[in-house]
Design a protein around this motif. Structure first.
Motif, PDB file in Angstrom:
ATOM      1  N   TRP A 129       0.820  -1.212   0.000  1.00  0.00           N
ATOM      2  CA  TRP A 129       0.000   0.000   0.000  1.00  0.00           C
ATOM      3  C   TRP A 129       0.853   1.261   0.000  1.00  0.00           C
ATOM      4  O   TRP A 129       0.340   2.365   0.109  1.00  0.00           O
ATOM      5  CB  TRP A 129      -0.963   0.019   1.181  1.00  0.00           C
ATOM      6  CG  TRP A 129      -0.358  -0.074   2.544  1.00  0.00           C
ATOM      7  CD1 TRP A 129       0.060  -1.202   3.167  1.00  0.00           C
ATOM      8  CD2 TRP A 129      -0.125   0.998   3.470  1.00  0.00           C
ATOM      9  NE1 TRP A 129       0.549  -0.905   4.415  1.00  0.00           N
ATOM     10  CE2 TRP A 129       0.443   0.438   4.631  1.00  0.00           C
ATOM     11  CE3 TRP A 129      -0.332   2.370   3.433  1.00  0.00           C
ATOM     12  CZ2 TRP A 129       0.804   1.188   5.741  1.00  0.00           C
ATOM     13  CZ3 TRP A 129       0.030   3.124   4.543  1.00  0.00           C
ATOM     14  CH2 TRP A 129       0.580   2.546   5.684  1.00  0.00           C
ATOM     15  N   PHE A 169      -2.000   4.199   8.505  1.00  0.00           N
ATOM     16  CA  PHE A 169      -2.386   4.633   7.166  1.00  0.00           C
ATOM     17  C   PHE A 169      -2.762   6.116   7.160  1.00  0.00           C
ATOM     18  O   PHE A 169      -2.351   6.872   6.271  1.00  0.00           O
ATOM     19  CB  PHE A 169      -3.552   3.790   6.652  1.00  0.00           C
ATOM     20  CG  PHE A 169      -4.014   4.180   5.274  1.00  0.00           C
ATOM     21  CD1 PHE A 169      -3.420   3.632   4.152  1.00  0.00           C
ATOM     22  CD2 PHE A 169      -5.037   5.104   5.095  1.00  0.00           C
ATOM     23  CE1 PHE A 169      -3.841   3.989   2.877  1.00  0.00           C
ATOM     24  CE2 PHE A 169      -5.457   5.465   3.828  1.00  0.00           C
ATOM     25  CZ  PHE A 169      -4.857   4.904   2.723  1.00  0.00           C
ATOM     26  N   GLN A 223      -0.977   8.941   4.996  1.00  0.00           N
ATOM     27  CA  GLN A 223      -1.811   9.648   4.019  1.00  0.00           C
ATOM     28  C   GLN A 223      -1.767  11.157   4.245  1.00  0.00           C
ATOM     29  O   GLN A 223      -1.648  11.942   3.292  1.00  0.00           O
ATOM     30  CB  GLN A 223      -3.246   9.130   4.100  1.00  0.00           C
ATOM     31  CG  GLN A 223      -4.161   9.684   3.020  1.00  0.00           C
ATOM     32  CD  GLN A 223      -5.572   9.124   3.138  1.00  0.00           C
ATOM     33  OE1 GLN A 223      -6.200   9.238   4.188  1.00  0.00           O
ATOM     34  NE2 GLN A 223      -6.060   8.519   2.069  1.00  0.00           N
ATOM     35  N   ASN A 226       0.813  -1.612   8.591  1.00  0.00           N
ATOM     36  CA  ASN A 226       0.057  -2.146   7.459  1.00  0.00           C
ATOM     37  C   ASN A 226      -1.298  -1.462   7.386  1.00  0.00           C
ATOM     38  O   ASN A 226      -1.756  -0.851   8.348  1.00  0.00           O
ATOM     39  CB  ASN A 226      -0.128  -3.663   7.600  1.00  0.00           C
ATOM     40  CG  ASN A 226      -0.645  -4.308   6.334  1.00  0.00           C
ATOM     41  OD1 ASN A 226      -0.469  -3.774   5.245  1.00  0.00           O
ATOM     42  ND2 ASN A 226      -1.280  -5.452   6.464  1.00  0.00           N
ATOM     43  N   CYS A 227      -1.914  -1.589   6.228  1.00  0.00           N
ATOM     44  CA  CYS A 227      -3.252  -1.039   6.048  1.00  0.00           C
ATOM     45  C   CYS A 227      -4.284  -2.001   6.626  1.00  0.00           C
ATOM     46  O   CYS A 227      -4.002  -3.162   6.898  1.00  0.00           O
ATOM     47  CB  CYS A 227      -3.524  -0.813   4.569  1.00  0.00           C
ATOM     48  SG  CYS A 227      -3.205  -2.273   3.550  1.00  0.00           S
ATOM     49  N   GLU A 241      -8.631   0.574   3.633  1.00  0.00           N
ATOM     50  CA  GLU A 241      -7.412   1.368   3.449  1.00  0.00           C
ATOM     51  C   GLU A 241      -6.498   0.759   2.388  1.00  0.00           C
ATOM     52  O   GLU A 241      -5.781   1.475   1.687  1.00  0.00           O
ATOM     53  CB  GLU A 241      -6.640   1.458   4.769  1.00  0.00           C
ATOM     54  CG  GLU A 241      -7.324   2.262   5.855  1.00  0.00           C
ATOM     55  CD  GLU A 241      -6.541   2.240   7.151  1.00  0.00           C
ATOM     56  OE1 GLU A 241      -6.802   3.098   8.016  1.00  0.00           O
ATOM     57  OE2 GLU A 241      -5.668   1.363   7.309  1.00  0.00           O
ATOM     58  N   CYS A 242      -6.536  -0.564   2.296  1.00  0.00           N
ATOM     59  CA  CYS A 242      -5.603  -1.265   1.409  1.00  0.00           C
ATOM     60  C   CYS A 242      -5.884  -1.007  -0.073  1.00  0.00           C
ATOM     61  O   CYS A 242      -5.069  -1.385  -0.916  1.00  0.00           O
ATOM     62  CB  CYS A 242      -5.637  -2.764   1.692  1.00  0.00           C
ATOM     63  SG  CYS A 242      -5.153  -3.185   3.386  1.00  0.00           S
TER      64      CYS A 242
END
Length: 685
Positions: free
Chosen positions: A219, A259, A263, A287-288, A292-293
């Motif tokens: 991601w 995330f 972002q 990790n997402c 979100e992924c």
């Protein structure tokens, strides 16, 4: 790290370790001498290290053991006594893990509850794991590792603890072959080696270097550049911060998701993000989560520990610069397969013991395959370690045994290895490999597909046994030419292929203890080619028309046989990562459907390691695909359609094929994928 329970236990371990180190040092004491011809020789009493050099030439350094070499016997002291390995004494595999506190990746793997739980719950019963430490802190490391896994096993499979062994002796003092393999194989790259963050500031005498763990790549699109960045404090990163434009944002964990932090910093035009763990917390896997992924970000990110000197400098307005490096280290994971050979463990995509489990599952698969290959069969070699590359691929013409009708099973024993013995010599990317056969150039069967596989991404351990018995009729002569190839621009693979002819009915009778005349099973005598695939767009189904066919006289059974795989990626991920359905409508009534419902799932192919999917490849090998997995054979889809047909011999039977995405004709707006398909009707008598 956990502390020792008492001073007496500390002293006991120090005595054990000191005695072992002293003994190893004594065994490894080197002596120099001159030979009669003037060579200078450095010898060790245990023969673990030696080299020979003439005065007129450079020293010749041993290249060391390689994957596939036989693992020698060894003994290692453990917290509970001793772990002893003797070739042939174990029926399963051995995984050797060398821990170091200098790795953020390993810290996360050992701190994550899901990682620890996966090991104690899912490690195959046949596998032993030996835990070592690369550092001077081996005693406390061993105690801490044991405590972590004992706690994880408290409410699950406690039996696994008897197969986990923890050594208080550091790797550099083992005095056997393990250090030379760990150091010679070395470790550098993604989630490998020592990923580090380097901070500098005016007035500091030395840079500050700490470990880091980069965020998941699926991601994040960015990578750390080979340059220095300014570091800017952005608080917790939960809101955009224009001040970080062009810099690396320094943000704390917590208050919002990883995330969201990345972002926000991407929206603020930051060059990257460093998330620091709050005091006392371990480095985590960034990790997402869920939706979100589906949003890719354009900057790199990593997690580090809070470094007081860096935080203080930023607090007082000092300029701090940051750069990123990866320092090679000894390998963290090596193994011994069930046949007693040294083996690599592949690429750990994220910090979890699941990757050990998957490799161990593959070892079990391969041991079972090795047993299957011992069963009686007429073996016809086709390729023996032949290079496959270019337009022609690998080509061989072979003589087939007489009396093929005496056999009712045809299997393809295929393997793909690499030009070198290391995975690093293996071809990149996953490509379709197809096997074509032509036994009679005048036959309709010439150059039809007999088998299909998908190459592994940078791993060379694949071997598979595929039952293609319905395609016996393609072998319509005693001399046949076989061609195995992939895309011509792919890097080379080394292929081996044997045809295995056997009699399944006879073997089953022996297994069941049945005597007397065996019951003959129907034998395929004719195949009829149906449909192939094509570009998976709005016109995909328009070219497929119903096919009328008679059923030959004396037919006892009719089977639909198809090999289907989806590739490419449009805006829906089709055909590799989307769920497609493939329909063969017989006589306008019977809809025989194959659905690739695991395509796009996070672990769709990881769940097929037990079937032979090569684990721990580079890339996204874990995700489910449209009818295939990296490093696996493509299993034929077979359906008995005898009862769906009119067997009278007239042309009253019809079959038509169509493929759907989301229950409809595919209609991508860009970059349509494609379907590779071979499909047949097989007639038995």
């Amino acid at each position: 790290m956990a502390v020792l329970r008492s001073w007496s236990s500390l002293l006991w371990f120090l005595v054990v370790v000191t005695a072992h180190v002293t003994e190893a040092a004594g065994r490894s004491k080197q002596r120099m001498k001159l030979t009669d011809d003037g060579d200078q020789v450095c010898e060790s009493q245990d023969n673990t290290v030696s080299f020979r050099s003439r005065k007129t030439s450079a020293p010749q350094i041993s290249t060391g053991p390689e994957p596939g070499d036989v693992a020698a016997a060894f003994k290692v002291p453990t917290l509970d006594g001793e772990f002893s390995y003797q070739p042939g004494a174990l029926r399963g595999s051995v995984v050797i893990h060398a821990f170091t506190n200098k790795s953020g990746f390993l810290e996360c793997m050992w701190s994550s509850e899901s990682s620890l739980t996966s090991l104690v719950q899912d490690l195959p019963d046949s596998t032993q794991v030996l835990f070592l430490s690369l550092d001077d802190s081996a005693v406390s490391d061993a105690l801490w590792m044991r405590e972590q896994l004992q706690r994880a096993a408290m409410h699950s499979k406690k039996e696994v603890l008897s197969r986990l062994h923890f050594s208080p002796v550091p790797v550099f003092a083992l005095g056997n072959w393990i250090p030379s393999v760990l150091y010679y194989w070395s470790c550098m790259g993604h989630n490998c080696g020592l990923s580090q963050t380097v901070f500098t500031s005016e007035g500091w005498n030395m840079p500050v270097i700490i470990k880091r763990l980069d965020a998941r790549y699926d991601w994040l699109m960015g990578r750390w550049g080979q340059r220095s960045y300014q570091l800017i404090d952005a608080g917790n990163g939960c809101d955009p911060s224009p001040s970080v434009a062009g810099a690396v944002a320094w943000v704390s964990e917590g208050s919002c998701s990883f995330f969201t932090k990345v972002q926000n910093m991407a929206k603020s035009n930051a060059s990257g993000v460093l998330v620091y763990a709050l005091p006392g917390n371990p480095i985590q896997d960034m990790n997402c989560v869920e939706d979100e992924c589906y949003s890719q970000l354009g900057i790199p990110a990593a997690m580090v520990h809070l470094e007081p000197s860096v935080a203080q400098a930023l607090r007082f307005g000092q300029k701090v610069n940051v750069s990123f490096q990866t320092t090679p280290s000894p390998d963290f994971f090596i193994s011994i397969d069930p046949q007693g050979a040294l083996a690599e463990m592949g690429w750990f995509l994220y910090p979890s013991f699941r990757f050990i489990n998957w490799q161990a599952q593959w070892f079990d698969f391969y041991a079972d395959l090795h047993t299957q290959l011992q069963s009686p069969a007429k073996v016809v070699p086709v390729f023996d370690k032949v290079q496959m590359q270019g337009e022609k691929g690998a080509v061989a013409t072979v003589d087939l045994p007489l009396g093929l009708l005496d056999f009712d099973r045809l299997e393809l024993d295929a393997s793909l290895s690499c030009p070198g013995r290391r995975d690093s010599s293996c071809a990149q990317w996953d490509h379709t490999v197809q096997l074509f056969v032509c036994c009679n150039h005048l036959s309709l069967y010439c150059n039809m597909e007999l088998g299909r596989w998908i190459t592994a991404f940078r791993r060379g351990i694949g071997r598979w046994l595929t039952d293609v018995s319905p395609l016996f009729p393609l072998l319509d002569s005693n001399r046949c030419t076989f061609t195995m190839k992939t895309v011509p621009w792919a890097m080379p693979w080394i292929v081996s292929l044997n045809l295995r002819f056997s009699n399944q009915t006879e073997q089953q009778s022996k297994t069941l203890g049945v005597t007397g005349n065996r019951v003959e099973k129907p034998h395929p005598f004719r195949v009829m080619s149906l449909y192939s695939g094509g570009t998976f767009d709005k016109n995909y189904n328009k070219g497929y028309q119903p096919i009328k066919f008679p059923v030959p006289a004396s037919t006892k059974k009719v089977e639909l046989f198809a090999v289907i795989t989806g590739h490419g990626s449009d805006e829906n991920g089709c055909g590799e990562f989307c769920v497609t359905s493939h329909h063969f409508l017989v006589n306008a009534v019977f809809n025989n459907t194959r659905i690739f419902d695991s395509a796009g799932t996070a672990l769709g192919c990881a769940m097929r390691v037990k079937e032979g999917a090569v684990p721990n490849e580079h890339g996204t090998w874990l995700y489910g695909r449209g009818g295939w997995c990296d490093g696996l054979q493509v299993n034929p889809w077979r359906m008995d359609i005898t009862k769906q047909l009119d067997l009278s011999g007239s042309d009253s039977n019809t079959v038509v094929y169509f493929g759907l995405f989301d229950g409809k004709d595919p209609n991508p707006s860009q970059k349509p994928g494609y379907i590779i398909m071979s499909s047949f009707l097989v007639f038995y008598k």
